[in-house]
Design an enzyme around this catalytic site. Structure first.
Site, short mmCIF file in Angstrom:
data_model
loop_
_atom_site.label_atom_id
_atom_site.label_comp_id
_atom_site.label_asym_id
_atom_site.label_seq_id
_atom_site.Cartn_x
_atom_site.Cartn_y
_atom_site.Cartn_z
N LYS A 183 17.21 -13.71 -5.56
CA LYS A 183 16.37 -14.91 -5.61
C LYS A 183 15.06 -14.54 -6.30
O LYS A 183 14.18 -13.92 -5.73
CB LYS A 183 16.05 -15.45 -4.22
CG LYS A 183 15.45 -16.87 -4.27
CD LYS A 183 14.49 -17.16 -3.16
CE LYS A 183 13.09 -16.69 -3.44
NZ LYS A 183 12.41 -17.38 -4.56
N GLU A 258 8.63 -3.97 -0.09
CA GLU A 258 7.62 -3.46 -1.02
C GLU A 258 6.52 -4.50 -1.08
O GLU A 258 6.69 -5.57 -1.67
CB GLU A 258 8.22 -3.22 -2.40
CG GLU A 258 9.17 -2.04 -2.47
CD GLU A 258 8.46 -0.71 -2.29
OE1 GLU A 258 7.28 -0.61 -2.68
OE2 GLU A 258 9.09 0.21 -1.75
N CYS A 297 0.64 -5.09 -8.28
CA CYS A 297 0.47 -4.58 -6.91
C CYS A 297 -0.23 -3.23 -6.89
O CYS A 297 -0.93 -2.91 -5.93
CB CYS A 297 1.82 -4.51 -6.21
SG CYS A 297 3.01 -3.41 -6.98
N GLU A 400 -6.08 -8.14 -0.90
CA GLU A 400 -5.51 -8.08 -2.25
C GLU A 400 -5.80 -9.38 -2.99
O GLU A 400 -5.33 -10.45 -2.60
CB GLU A 400 -4.00 -7.85 -2.17
CG GLU A 400 -3.35 -7.61 -3.51
CD GLU A 400 -1.87 -7.31 -3.39
OE1 GLU A 400 -1.36 -6.48 -4.16
OE2 GLU A 400 -1.21 -7.91 -2.51
#
Length: 506
Positions: A183, A258, A297, A400
């Site tokens: 997906k 992750e 990331c 983040e």
């Protein structure tokens, strides 16, 4: 490749070797972030589409040939896919640029890395021994530990590196003999759709590779909880990753996560002692923070620089950041593209506003750029931003941002540098800059991050594991550990001369 994509317009769900529209008939427009205009239409799948894809993957694993295909043949197919990726490099690179907003050159490099991942896992499984023999202490016993495929894998991928992150999951899953349902992010699905076409062209049996385009809260959630799924691998944000883990828990399936990062880039004064060293450290700090507009990331979003060189370093960094050329990624000379969506830009703007309210000093950026020939006013652009005088209490330092925002902190001693770099809930990546090899390795050994670069930033090696500490996740991708994620271990004990045990009378 363009013809294939056109032929499957709106029929972008792949299950059992066939392309389907969504069962509901729903569709979604895919927008080019450079001008906010639609350039493709895909199926908007839902839970029932996920059910169909899982059923196809389940049947292909339980009854199809792929799990029992010899390793050498699986490796050959993966190498064939790498060749097709190289053939379609230009078209795929362009599609990745339009989909995710990155520059065309970044898109091309991504496709090269995707092909490398397929070649690496092909070579890795082809070179493996068939099993590890265990000495049972008897010539009448043959004991061996073997690795077998997990089964049906649900692979949920992010929007920032659509095809690259998909390849880090699909290549090892196939190499290990699994079937899968992937997906992609609902806003950047185009290159993953194209990859499924290449897998089919390469000769992968029907039902092994399945794809559902659709949102995470429906399709992704169903895949994570589905009892027919044996493993779920997710790359994305912390909040969504937590939900995936919770959904997978009742069926006790394997989970690989992750997640995000808040990555320190630690610069010691000795790294800047020469003009060449200073120039390199500044240039790499720009690369660390602003490549793909900071939507990475592993971005070096926290610059932690020694106090004695801080003023000069930040002044030059801000000067160069102002000169970064923003625009449509397909235009010549453009160095950074737009953010991926209007929502993402709004999020970045909110972080910058909160930083300024908490006392950060704006050295450059902090706003939307003026429109020009390569930057349509409707595009989701944001200037590279440097925030000075930051500290750990600020939201922009703790969380983040996932945008072109660099915060600056300072230190005086090695101990303070380590404390600052480790003062984060995340632990994905970081870097150390120093001309003293012993100090650089000493500091690197103390950083609680999954990847630590010394005098560099951002390179990765397919043969080296990629993962994180803390809230950066529990999964491992690339390298032998990446392959191990998609396997189960079985101990086969064979008694060559069985005898009665006689534990019980009778």
């Amino acid at each position: 490749m363009a013809d294939r994509t056109e032929r499957h317009a709106q029929a972008t769900i792949h299950a059992g070797g066939e392309w389907w529209t969504a069962i509901s008939g729903a569709t979604r427009e895919i927008l080019d972030p450079a001008d906010a205009r639609p350039f493709a239409v895909v199926a908007e799948g839902a839970e029932e589409d996920a059910e169909r894809a899982v059923a196809a993957a389940r049947h292909a694993f339980d009854h199809g040939p792929w799990p029992r295909t010899p390793v050498a043949e699986r490796a050959t197919l993966l190498r064939r896919v790498a060749g097709l990726l190289a053939r379609d490099r230009e078209e795929l690179g362009l599609l990745e640029s339009r989909d995710a907003g990155k520059t065309l050159e970044e898109g091309r490099v991504d496709i090269d890395c995707v092909a490398d991942a397929f070649r690496y896992f092909a070579d890795l499984v082809a070179a493996e021994a068939p099993g590890r023999v265990v000495d049972a202490g008897s010539p009448d016993v043959h004991s061996v530990v073997v690795h077998e495929p997990v089964g049906v894998c649900a692979l949920i991928t992010p929007w920032n590196y659509p095809l690259l992150q998909a390849s880090w999951k699909i290549a090892p899953a196939l190499a290990a003999g699994n079937t899968f349902v992937v997906k992609p992010s609902e806003i950047t699905p185009m290159t993953t759709i194209a990859l499924i076409g290449l897998l089919t062209e390469a000769g992968l049996p029907a039902g092994v590779a399945n794809l559902v385009t659709g949102p995470g809260h429906t399709v992704g959630a169903r895949l994570a909880e589905h009892p027919g799924v044996d493993l779920v691998s997710f790359t994305g944000g912390l909040a969504s990753g937590t939900k995936v883990a919770q959904a997978a828990a009742p069926t006790v399936k394997k989970v690989a996560l992750e997640l995000g990062g808040k990555n320190p880039n630690v610069v010691f004064a000795d790294a800047c002692a020469t003009e060449e060293g200073f120039d390199t450290a500044v240039d790499q700090a720009l690369n660390a923070a602003f490549i793909h507009s900071g939507q990475v990331c592993s971005a070096g979003a926290r610059l932690i620089v020694e106090e004695s060189v801080r003023d000069r370093f930040v002044t030059e960094l801000a000067r160069r950041a102002r000169r970064i050329r923003l625009g449509r990624g397909t235009e010549d000379g453009v160095e950074c593209g737009p953010l991926v969506s209007e929502q993402q830009r709004a999020k970045v703007e909110a972080y910058v506003a909160s930083a300024l309210a908490e006392g950060a000093v704006l050295r450059c950026g902090g706003k939307r750029p003026a429109a020009d020939g390569t930057r349509p006013e409707s595009g989701w652009f944001y200037e590279p931003t440097v925030l000075d005088a930051c500290h750990r209490g600020m939201k922009v330092v703790r969380e983040e941002v996932f945008g072109p925002v660099l915060t600056v902190e300072t230190f005086r001693t090695e101990e303070e540098a380590v404390l600052l770099a480790n003062d984060t809930e995340y632990g994905l990546a970081g870097a150390v800059w120093s001309t003293d090899p012993a100090k650089a390795r000493r500091v690197a050994s103390r950083l609680r991050h999954g990847t630590v670069w010394i005098n560099d930033f951002h390179p990765y090696l397919p043969q080296a594991e990629w993962g994180g500490f803390g809230r950066s996740g529990t999964g491992r991708e690339l390298g032998p550990a990446g392959l191990a994620e998609y396997r189960e271990t079985k101990h086969v004990y064979q008694n060559l001369a069985p005898k009665p045990v006689r534990w019980f009378a009778g």
